[in-house]
Design an enzyme around this catalytic site. Sequence first.
Site, PDB file in Angstrom:
ATOM      1  N   SER A 131      38.288  33.815  48.920  1.00  0.00           N
ATOM      2  CA  SER A 131      36.891  34.174  49.165  1.00  0.00           C
ATOM      3  C   SER A 131      35.983  32.960  49.343  1.00  0.00           C
ATOM      4  O   SER A 131      36.144  32.203  50.282  1.00  0.00           O
ATOM      5  CB  SER A 131      36.409  35.074  48.037  1.00  0.00           C
ATOM      6  OG  SER A 131      35.131  35.549  48.309  1.00  0.00           O
ATOM      7  N   ASP A 169      35.827  34.596  53.327  1.00  0.00           N
ATOM      8  CA  ASP A 169      36.605  35.745  53.823  1.00  0.00           C
ATOM      9  C   ASP A 169      35.713  36.808  54.463  1.00  0.00           C
ATOM     10  O   ASP A 169      36.164  37.923  54.746  1.00  0.00           O
ATOM     11  CB  ASP A 169      37.510  36.338  52.738  1.00  0.00           C
ATOM     12  CG  ASP A 169      36.743  36.949  51.592  1.00  0.00           C
ATOM     13  OD1 ASP A 169      35.587  36.533  51.377  1.00  0.00           O
ATOM     14  OD2 ASP A 169      37.284  37.839  50.918  1.00  0.00           O
ATOM     15  N   ASP A 222      33.238  38.778  53.624  1.00  0.00           N
ATOM     16  CA  ASP A 222      32.745  40.050  53.079  1.00  0.00           C
ATOM     17  C   ASP A 222      31.296  39.945  52.618  1.00  0.00           C
ATOM     18  O   ASP A 222      30.627  40.945  52.396  1.00  0.00           O
ATOM     19  CB  ASP A 222      33.664  40.602  51.966  1.00  0.00           C
ATOM     20  CG  ASP A 222      33.836  39.671  50.791  1.00  0.00           C
ATOM     21  OD1 ASP A 222      33.415  38.492  50.884  1.00  0.00           O
ATOM     22  OD2 ASP A 222      34.412  40.110  49.779  1.00  0.00           O
TER      23      ASP A 222
HETATM   24 MG    MG Z   1      34.332  36.969  49.724  1.00  0.00          MG
END
Ligand code: MG
Length: 456
Positions: free
Chosen positions: A99, A244, A246
């Site tokens: 992440s 990542d 998100d």
């Molecule tokens: Mg993330």
Amino acid sequence: MSTNKLFGTNGIRGTVNKELTPQMAIKIATAIGTFFGKETNLLIGYDARTSGPLFARAVTAGLTATGCNVYNAAMAPTPALQYAVKNHKMHGGIIISASHNPPEYNGIKVIWNDGIEISHQQETIIEQIYFQDTATLAEWNKLGKTRELPSVNDEYVEAIKKHVNTAKIAQKSFHVVVDAANSVAGLTTPHLLRDLGCKVTSINANIDGTFPGRLPEPRPENLAELSQTVKAVGADLGVAFDGDADRSIFVGEDGEIYWGDKTFALIAKRFLEKNPRSKIVTPVSSSTLIKDTADAYKGEIVWTKVGSVTVSHKMKETDAELGGEENGGVFYGPHQAVRDGAMTTALILEIMADTGKKLSELIAEQPQYYIEKGKVECPENKKARVLEKLAEQMKRANISTIDGVKIWFEDKSALLVRPSGTEPVYRLYAEAKNPDKALKLIRDYGLKLEKIIETI
Ligand code: MG
């Protein structure tokens, strides 16, 4: 990593070849494969980290050894992989990503068939198999098969477009600067934006797992270049992603970096206008701005502990269609109940297109809060009792003890006290209508906590 724990708050994470080795990854994968069972179909993908393909191969070896079939989606944003698990009716998925952590880290996330990370109870089962060495390997003629699944990024972009008014956004011909952090957001967001009729300027767009452009956490201190670029090219909007993809943080046409609670509140407002009396799921760490928005538009807030997996699971449990975190994670249930940076970007553009307002104007309409932070030292062995005492003293106030102690005061100020997971301290977060009040809350409650700590 402790002796019987693998999973942290967001999957398994560690520094490459030190805390997380390929040998461990194979063993973890045999535990995961045993958990899902033989002949199940599992998706695998990774972000742009240099160690991504290596860990994907190690995990694939472990999974196929236990008889699971592995579909390799290769490099993709986490939300694209989560969407693909659901869309392709997989039994589950594995995401190789750390992440927002620096480039020397990597990690393993396990996804259930609904696209959401598995629950803590399910993680415990995998940990037991791992530590008790009870993975069951398949016979030589029952090994899992591997296949390529190269279409997930395109499918993901198409899916997002179904949830916004593409024609309306396209009419505006927005100019958007994308900062992909040299990672996977660059594989999808520029395509999505061009499909939405936007002019796209990209920075940190080349895939490079050493993350040369900036650290992959989209915090304001890492986004100066994005802010300057938005102003320099006269763009309507800037958006920065984490490693990542998100989480997304937005920059207004004025170059101002807006923290995630502000843009989440815009999305919550619009969602409640269209779907009155809906539930909004958010951790107790979220700004009062979200509560104000829910109050004003007759929504209902469902508070949770801090953590994105908790928000996803609570959304499913309560049938809620919108969730959000102050760090730039928005969960748009009609698409999927997970954090999704590109979906969030499309929703922000739709709001700008619909209202005809600039991002800075939309944010200026919101109530303004000032935030102050503080900390109080506290020995580990006293931590639990300190919170109990504080909650007891505040009994008559509007409080929540879901995660730490959150107190909402009548003048709309609020305070959150949470024990740090890594240091012997309590962290204090205050929010108020003026900066002096926020500072006063930190001072007053810091003293209050010190007194409690002395007495126990
Ligand atoms: Mg993330």
